[in-house]
Design a protein around this motif. Structure first.
Motif, PDB file in Angstrom:
ATOM      1  N   ALA A 137      -8.192   8.104   0.078  1.00 48.02           N
ATOM      2  CA  ALA A 137      -7.910   8.048   1.242  1.00 48.02           C
ATOM      3  C   ALA A 137      -8.540   6.928   1.417  1.00 48.02           C
ATOM      4  CB  ALA A 137      -8.810   9.012   1.612  1.00 48.02           C
ATOM      5  N   ASN A 138      -9.437   5.919   0.522  1.00 49.41           N
ATOM      6  CA  ASN A 138      -9.874   4.665   0.516  1.00 49.41           C
ATOM      7  C   ASN A 138      -8.876   3.585   1.033  1.00 49.41           C
ATOM      8  OD1 ASN A 138     -12.183   3.087   0.042  1.00 49.41           O
ATOM      9  ND2 ASN A 138     -12.135   2.342  -1.366  1.00 49.41           N
ATOM     10  N   LYS A 139      -6.874   3.412   0.994  1.00 54.00           N
ATOM     11  CA  LYS A 139      -6.589   2.652   0.684  1.00 54.00           C
ATOM     12  C   LYS A 139      -6.135   2.810   2.280  1.00 54.00           C
ATOM     13  CE  LYS A 139      -4.990   2.556  -4.067  1.00 54.00           C
ATOM     14  NZ  LYS A 139      -3.708   2.923  -4.917  1.00 54.00           N
ATOM     15  N   GLY A 165      -8.689  -1.918  -2.012  1.00 56.48           N
ATOM     16  CA  GLY A 165      -9.210  -0.979  -0.896  1.00 56.48           C
ATOM     17  C   GLY A 165     -10.236  -0.465  -0.659  1.00 56.48           C
ATOM     18  N   ASN A 191     -13.516   9.436  -0.777  1.00 55.48           N
ATOM     19  CA  ASN A 191     -13.918   8.539  -1.406  1.00 55.48           C
ATOM     20  C   ASN A 191     -13.651   6.768  -1.160  1.00 55.48           C
ATOM     21  OD1 ASN A 191     -15.160  10.873  -3.278  1.00 55.48           O
ATOM     22  ND2 ASN A 191     -13.077  10.105  -4.538  1.00 55.48           N
ATOM     23  N   TYR A 192     -14.930   6.099  -0.936  1.00 55.41           N
ATOM     24  CA  TYR A 192     -15.117   5.524  -0.568  1.00 55.41           C
ATOM     25  C   TYR A 192     -15.393   4.225  -1.008  1.00 55.41           C
ATOM     26  CZ  TYR A 192     -13.177   7.336   3.770  1.00 55.41           C
ATOM     27  OH  TYR A 192     -12.416   8.529   4.387  1.00 55.41           O
ATOM     28  N   VAL A 234      -7.281   3.018   5.621  1.00 57.87           N
ATOM     29  CA  VAL A 234      -8.718   4.422   6.895  1.00 57.87           C
ATOM     30  C   VAL A 234      -8.136   3.471   7.571  1.00 57.87           C
ATOM     31  CG1 VAL A 234     -11.006   3.702   7.209  1.00 57.87           C
ATOM     32  CG2 VAL A 234     -10.551   4.024   4.544  1.00 57.87           C
ATOM     33  N   GLU A 288      -9.377  -4.784  16.432  1.00 61.24           N
ATOM     34  CA  GLU A 288      -9.073  -2.892  17.160  1.00 61.24           C
ATOM     35  C   GLU A 288      -8.565  -3.722  18.759  1.00 61.24           C
ATOM     36  OE1 GLU A 288     -12.211  -0.363  18.066  1.00 61.24           O
ATOM     37  OE2 GLU A 288     -11.943   0.270  15.924  1.00 61.24           O
ATOM     38  N   ARG A 330     -10.989   4.874  12.082  1.00 61.47           N
ATOM     39  CA  ARG A 330     -11.875   5.778  11.565  1.00 61.47           C
ATOM     40  C   ARG A 330     -13.329   5.514  11.108  1.00 61.47           C
ATOM     41  NH1 ARG A 330      -9.179   8.964   7.137  1.00 61.47           N
ATOM     42  NH2 ARG A 330     -11.385   9.564   6.700  1.00 61.47           N
ATOM     43  N   MET A 331     -12.476   3.734  11.147  1.00 62.50           N
ATOM     44  CA  MET A 331     -13.556   2.966   9.736  1.00 62.50           C
ATOM     45  C   MET A 331     -14.753   2.725  10.853  1.00 62.50           C
ATOM     46  SD  MET A 331     -13.981   0.827   7.864  1.00 62.50           S
ATOM     47  CE  MET A 331     -12.288  -0.270   7.098  1.00 62.50           C
ATOM     48  N   GLN A 338      -8.361   1.660  11.865  1.00 63.25           N
ATOM     49  CA  GLN A 338      -9.330   1.428  12.463  1.00 63.25           C
ATOM     50  C   GLN A 338     -10.353   2.353  13.238  1.00 63.25           C
ATOM     51  OE1 GLN A 338     -10.060  -1.546  12.184  1.00 63.25           O
ATOM     52  NE2 GLN A 338      -8.287  -2.524  10.798  1.00 63.25           N
ATOM     53  N   LEU A 342     -17.134   5.643  10.172  1.00 61.12           N
ATOM     54  CA  LEU A 342     -18.019   6.061   8.250  1.00 61.12           C
ATOM     55  C   LEU A 342     -18.362   5.095   8.139  1.00 61.12           C
ATOM     56  CD1 LEU A 342     -16.653   6.734   6.022  1.00 61.12           C
ATOM     57  CD2 LEU A 342     -15.051   4.640   5.958  1.00 61.12           C
ATOM     58  N   MET A 349       0.827  -1.291  -0.094  1.00 59.91           N
ATOM     59  CA  MET A 349       0.033   0.179   0.083  1.00 59.91           C
ATOM     60  C   MET A 349       1.171   1.235  -0.427  1.00 59.91           C
ATOM     61  SD  MET A 349      -3.358  -1.106   0.295  1.00 59.91           S
ATOM     62  CE  MET A 349      -4.533  -0.606   2.361  1.00 59.91           C
TER      63      MET A 349
END
Lengths: 233, 179
Positions: free
Chosen positions: A208-210, B85, B3-4, A212, B179, A216-217, A214, A220, A201
């Protein structure tokens, strides 16, 4: 759109079980040259069947005999048709689906009993098939059937069942084949998913998608869920 | 601006484009090619090559892209690019076509080798009275009980939304575990 395919993709025993548990009504058309056939289902039960010569429409088998014949078709094609409003059904078969399957299998040699089932070995893992609440059944089981079933409350291998109930391997296999045909037991064949290969990576400010993190996940995901709940339906 | 993306995959004519179209805010952008396989030609004449996507705006700073994978295996080199991703992916299966079991099972394996992102299986065309139940589809595909196999109607936005929410629950669960 109707359910259609080949008996290689979905054996007749599976179709019969699915229609039974879904209480389907309609006609199942089958063909395997030089024959064609029709099975009538009413509320999940098989009520009539016929096997005809494809070229002349001459009847070859009818009623239960037709079902027994069809259970040994392996590479035909099928299509399930729903009833048209004025269509009426005459009941010519009164035995349960399970009885028809067992009787059809009983009429053939042990080796050809379960054409759709994979080969069972001592290390084959078995488990009970979860039944839907309220699903009716008219299956009668022998004491030995119950002894095998009672071993499968936890997932168990065939060797473990043989060791626990004290019957011979062949006798146990015979019982397991019958329980498989009745859809009471299934062979555990969950897919083993491969590990994904690690991706290299490279951080990119525009993607930003690559990356993320934990922490923030979860916020989101919550934002997306909130947005989805607002989708106009 | 972030963007996701979520990837929608499935066998040929499983309903991927329709699935995306049901919730996308913009007209789905698809690039279709003429079908080359004779057998598949009997089902439809055009198939998605790539860049079949829809958009859902999450807030002023974030957008969710829904990407559909190409329908024919000759375009499977695109899968790796699309999967990279992604938040998660959805495997769509036509519940009226048992002939798709083998291809869909292969696809599940292939995607799991490309990405470790969470996924769910969506049993499409559940509005058809003859459709196979999700429980049977789970069994035939060999999907473990830990992975949801959910009923779906790709043409119904509410149903598509529910499938996406199920996937997000799974993404949430997996990230909480990590986590």
């Amino acid at each position: 759109m109707a359910l259609e395919g080949t008996l290689n993709d979905m054996p007749l025993i599976d179709l019969m079980h699915v229609f039974q548990s879904g209480r389907k009504t309609g006609r199942l058309l089958l063909s395997q040259s030089p024959y064609k056939a029709m099975l009538w289902f009413l509320d999940g039960a098989i009520i009539n069947a016929v096997v005809l010569a494809q070229s002349t429409n001459a009847p070859i088998h009818a009623g239960e005999e037709a079902v027994f014949t069809l259970l040994h078709w392996e590479d035909g094609v099928f299509k399930f048709l729903h009833p048209q409003p004025p269509e009426s059904y005459q009941i010519h078969i009164t035995h349960s689906t399970d009885w028809l399957i067992i009787e059809g299998l009983r009429r053939h040699e042990q080796q050809s009993r379960l054409p759709a089932c994979p080969r069972i070995t001592g290390s084959t893992a078995l488990r009970l098939v979860p039944r839907l609440a309220g699903e009716e059944t008219q299956i009668s089981l022998t004491l030995d059937d119950w002894r095998v079933l009672s071993q499968l409350v936890l997932e168990t291998t065939v060797d473990e069942v043989v060791g626990a109930i004290g019957l011979s391997f062949d006798q146990t296999i015979g019982i397991i084949n019958r329980l498989l045909a009745l859809n009471l037991v299934e062979i555990r064949a969950d897919m083993v998913l491969p590990e994904a290969k690690p991706l290299i990576m490279l951080p990119s400010p525009t993607d930003a998608n690559k990356l993320v993190p934990q922490q923030r996940m979860r916020s989101l995901v919550q934002s997306i869920k909130d947005r989805l709940r607002r989708v106009a339906v | 601006m972030g963007n996701y993306k979520i990837v929608i995959t499935g066998a040929y004519a499983a309903g991927k484009t329709q699935f995306i179209r049901s919730v996308s805010e913009v007209e789905v952008i698809d690039t279709e090619a003429i079908v080359t396989n004779l057998e598949e030609k009997m089902i439809k004449t055009h198939t998605t090559v790539g860049l079949d996507y829809g958009i859902l705006t999450i807030d002023s700073e974030h957008k969710l892209f829904l990407f559909g994978t190409p329908g024919q295996e000759r375009f499977d080199f695109m899968w790796e690019v699309l999967a990279e991703g992604c938040l998660g992916y959805i495997v769509l299966m036509d519940s009226c076509r048992p002939a798709h079991f083998v291809e869909t099972a292969h696809l599940v394996q292939r995607f799991a080798s490309i990405t470790s992102a969470p996924f769910v299986v969506a049993a499409n065309k559940q509005d058809d009275p003859s459709s196979l139940p999700p429980s049977y589809i789970r069994r035939r595909l060999g999907i473990p009980l830990s992975i949801p196999v959910v009923p779906c109607i790709a043409s119904d936005p509410a149903s598509v939304r529910d499938v996406l929410l199920t996937l997000l629950e799974r993404v949430d669960m997996v990230s909480a575990t990590a986590e």
